[in-house]
Design a protein around this motif. Structure first.
Motif, short mmCIF file in Angstrom:
data_model
loop_
_atom_site.label_atom_id
_atom_site.label_comp_id
_atom_site.label_asym_id
_atom_site.label_seq_id
_atom_site.Cartn_x
_atom_site.Cartn_y
_atom_site.Cartn_z
N GLY A 137 0.81 -1.23 0.00
CA GLY A 137 0.00 0.00 0.00
C GLY A 137 0.84 1.27 0.00
O GLY A 137 0.30 2.36 -0.15
N GLY A 138 2.16 1.16 0.15
CA GLY A 138 3.01 2.35 0.10
C GLY A 138 3.23 2.79 -1.34
O GLY A 138 2.98 2.03 -2.27
N GLY A 139 3.70 4.02 -1.52
CA GLY A 139 3.99 4.55 -2.86
C GLY A 139 2.71 4.89 -3.62
O GLY A 139 1.61 4.53 -3.20
N ASN A 140 2.86 5.63 -4.71
CA ASN A 140 1.69 5.95 -5.54
C ASN A 140 2.14 6.45 -6.90
O ASN A 140 3.30 6.83 -7.09
CB ASN A 140 0.77 6.97 -4.84
CG ASN A 140 1.55 8.06 -4.15
OD1 ASN A 140 2.23 8.84 -4.81
ND2 ASN A 140 1.49 8.09 -2.83
N THR A 141 1.20 6.40 -7.85
CA THR A 141 1.49 6.80 -9.23
C THR A 141 0.27 7.54 -9.77
O THR A 141 -0.82 7.46 -9.18
CB THR A 141 1.72 5.57 -10.12
OG1 THR A 141 0.54 4.76 -10.07
CG2 THR A 141 2.92 4.75 -9.69
#
Ligand code: ZN
Length: 684
Positions: free
Chosen positions: A46-50
């Motif tokens: 669930g970490g990070g994003n785009t």
């Protein structure tokens, strides 16, 4: 780190999604998001994003410029287009003119501009993505990047490693303020290919999906190479005992120590996931591991998984195992006290009303052995271990090139207690048996399987022990909740012990025993051969004793109480003709249950029995029902419901009685009858 872009894969994804009406931009956004999400050294759970900036049409046919950005709760490794909700760009860009925007208002603004109102909440870093002009924006918490930004003088080091190719953004809590500053850093030099966020991670961007992804992998490799080339000699190793105890020796002690005491003998228990490897051991055997653990998490969003950082405890000496429980308990106590002080100091700094989360560690490092992730479920415990491995990666790199200096605890606090971070965990509401481990013998039989299913539905992890390993595995699958099946002949003490060892290896301990396995032998008692009676005693009495002994051994190590539940059958109080071989050991087992209640009540260990009768099962098969009812001249239905209530009693009814006894916290030495009413078998 390998660049995994593959033209054929990318084209296939675009083609497959176009059949489902998903446009090419979004399909490629899904493709590289999964590439990034599949690499734990970039993002975890669930970490990070785009994001990508594209066009979308609403229900009345109006077309909008939108930002498709990762939704909260989605894992990048398995993202789907619906995990990248579309938010209208116009409103997001207008927000930049505001001087301030609270987190709650930011969420409201984002939600009210969704094209599909059923979408998940857009990422807390949505505005940062929106304020950058690039079509594709990628964000990770790369461990190699963290090795460089988790340093005292990180700004100079970032410049040295990346030159002018990446902008440097000082640490600011994610949200509106960070988004504005990040945009200003970019605008000061629009030639940069990405941004380094101090103590946090990296953003890269590009005109297409491939460019943003290529840049991410490129700069991660630049960081990895810098760490590899500039590594200084490793720190000294701690001295270990000549003979180390085993992880299984200390797992129940540790699991008990990190359980949250709720007072009056009640506990919120945790599951422990043990993990080890040469890389883990090599790092945690450092002489300064306790000090490194105390410095904190490598990137702030790990705090929702492992709080302020890992707990390190001394290596266990096999010859001094008797003293080790006290060693563990004193370390846990110190960790909890420090956590409480951290909460109180930082909570007092403003007027926000917060409730302190439990102060227990979620990751324990044990030099010489490995590490234990702790969580209320096996899944959470495994996530804590995954996070631990990546914490080690980042800290190892940081220490190789300098001194690991992550975000201060004062800066971490507002993030750990941020409502938007806690919301990520809000779906994990505990059930009555969450955190507990139940071991069930005869677990694949009708009563055992029904009990496993009911206990698992109430939050427990079930260890289903059965003579037939395939059936045990099948029953575990049917029970769900990450339950496991174990094949064992429980009349063999070594196999019984191995079944309990397996429970400790997978979950860290045992809290509830359902000693259920049994079999019936017939014959008039005066003519019964000794071998038959002894065989019945082995299964219907001694196996119960051996299961209870193993359970109590573990429960005493845990020091968090426990429950022993025995299936003793109606035969224990109301013998049936020619059923002595079955009833006599069952009567002994009924008293065994009382003896355990008496001898271990002071340790919070309860012991209860269920007297069930006439349950359709391996003991009372359909063929037996046909023959018995025929012999009595009644129908099968009349035979099965021949009780005061006139209703057939099922395995599910017996499972309900076991569950009740497990949950009734002030009930011990109890016998519960589940037979639809049989006055001759009623206890007096
Ligand atoms: Zn982040």
């Amino acid at each position: 780190m390998k660049n995994l872009w593959n033209d054929a894969d990318a084209e296939k994804m675009v083609a497959d999604y176009s059949k489902k009406g998903v446009d090419g931009d979004l399909a490629l956004r899904v493709y590289t998001t999964r590439l990034l999400g599949g690499e734990p050294r970039l993002v975890l759970h669930g970490g990070g994003n785009t994001s990508c900036k594209t066009r979308a049409t609403d229900l009345v046919g109006d077309e909008w410029d939108v930002l498709c950005v990762k939704g909260s709760g989605w894992d990048m490794a398995v993202i789907e287009p619906q995990g990248l909700p579309a938010v209208k760009m116009g409103a997001l860009l207008k927000a930049r003119a505001l001087t301030e925007l609270s987190d709650e208002d930011m969420v409201a603004l984002q939600r009210s501009n969704l094209i599909d109102p059923a979408s998940p909440n857009p990422s807390v870093e949505t505005l940062l993505h929106a304020f950058l002009p690039h079509k594709f924006v990628d964000h990770t918490h790369s461990t190699a990047i963290l090795a460089i930004v988790d340093q005292e003088d990180s700004k100079a080091l970032v410049k040295r490693v990346f030159g002018d190719r990446l902008g440097y953004v000082p640490y600011i809590k994610p949200g509106f303020d960070l988004a504005k500053v990040a945009a200003e850093v970019f605008e000061a030099d629009p030639s940069v290919e990405g941004l380094i966020l101090d103590k946090h991670g990296i953003f890269t961007f590009g005109d297409d999906a491939r460019q943003a992804y290529d840049r991410m992998i490129h700069y991660v490799n630049v960081a990895e190479e810098y760490v590899a080339k500039n590594g200084k000699p490793k720190a000294a190793k701690a001295a270990l005992p000549a003979k180390l105890a085993k992880a299984s020796d200390i797992a129940p002690m540790l699991r008990g120590a990190v359980a949250v005491a709720r007072g009056e003998g009640r506990f919120d228990r945790m599951i422990s996931d043990f993990r080890t490897s040469d890389a883990i051991i090599d790092f945690i055997n450092s002489a300064k591991i306790a000090e490194l653990a105390g410095r904190g998490v490598s990137t702030p969003d790990l705090s929702i998984r492992i709080k302020t950082g890992p707990m390190a405890i001394p290596a266990p000496d096999a010859d001094k195992l008797g003293d080790y429980k006290a060693v563990i308990r004193s370390h846990v106590e110190t960790f909890a006290k420090d956590y409480q002080a951290y909460f109180e100091t930082n909570d007092a700094l403003d007027d926000v009303k917060r409730a302190m989360l439990d102060p227990m560690p979620r990751l324990t490092l044990v030099p010489g052995l490995g590490m234990f992730g702790h969580g209320r479920t096996l899944k959470d415990a495994k996530i804590a271990s995954d996070v631990g491995e990546m914490w080690i990666e980042a800290v190892r790199g940081a220490e190789a090139i300098g001194n690991f200096q992550p975000l201060s605890k004062a800066d971490l606090f507002p993030l750990e207690y941020w409502s938007l971070e806690q919301a990520k965990l809000a779906s994990n509401k505990p059930k009555p048996l969450t955190g507990q481990v139940v071991l069930i013998t005869g677990g694949a039989g009708a009563i055992g399987a029904a009990t496993a299913k009911l206990f698992a539905a109430n939050g427990a992890h079930a260890v289903i022990v059965d003579l037939d390993p395939a059936k045990a595995a099948e029953a575990a699958k049917a029970a769900g909740n990450n339950s496991i099946g174990v094949g064992a002949d429980i009349t063999d003490p070594a196999e019984m012990r191995a079944a309990f060892d397996k429970a400790v290896a997978v979950y860290g301990g045992v809290d509830i025993l359902v000693s259920n396995a049994g079999a019936a032998w017939e014959g008039r008692i005066g003519e019964l051969d000794d071998a038959t009676l002894r065989k019945s005693f082995e299964l219907n009495f001694f196996a119960h004793q051996s299961a209870a002994q193993n359970a109590v051994r573990i429960m005493l190590e845990q020091d968090t109480g426990g429950v022993l539940l025995f299936n003793t059958s109606k035969q224990a109080v109301n013998p049936g003709p020619k059923f002595g071989a079955y009833g006599i050991p069952k009567a002994a087992t009924l008293f065994l249950s009382r003896q355990y209640a008496l001898d271990y009540g002071a340790h919070g260990i309860r012991s209860n029995a269920v007297n069930a009768d006439r349950i359709r099962s391996g003991l009372l098969t359909d063929a037996m029902i046909a023959s018995r009812s025929g012999a009595r001249g009644v129908s099968e239905k009349e035979y099965m419901s021949g009780n005061l209530l006139g209703q057939e009693v099922t395995a599910d009814d017996v499972a309900q009685a076991f569950l009740h006894q497990a949950l009734a916290e002030r009930t011990t030495a109890d016998v519960t009858t589940v037979d639809g009413g049989n006055i001759a078998a009623a206890l007096r």
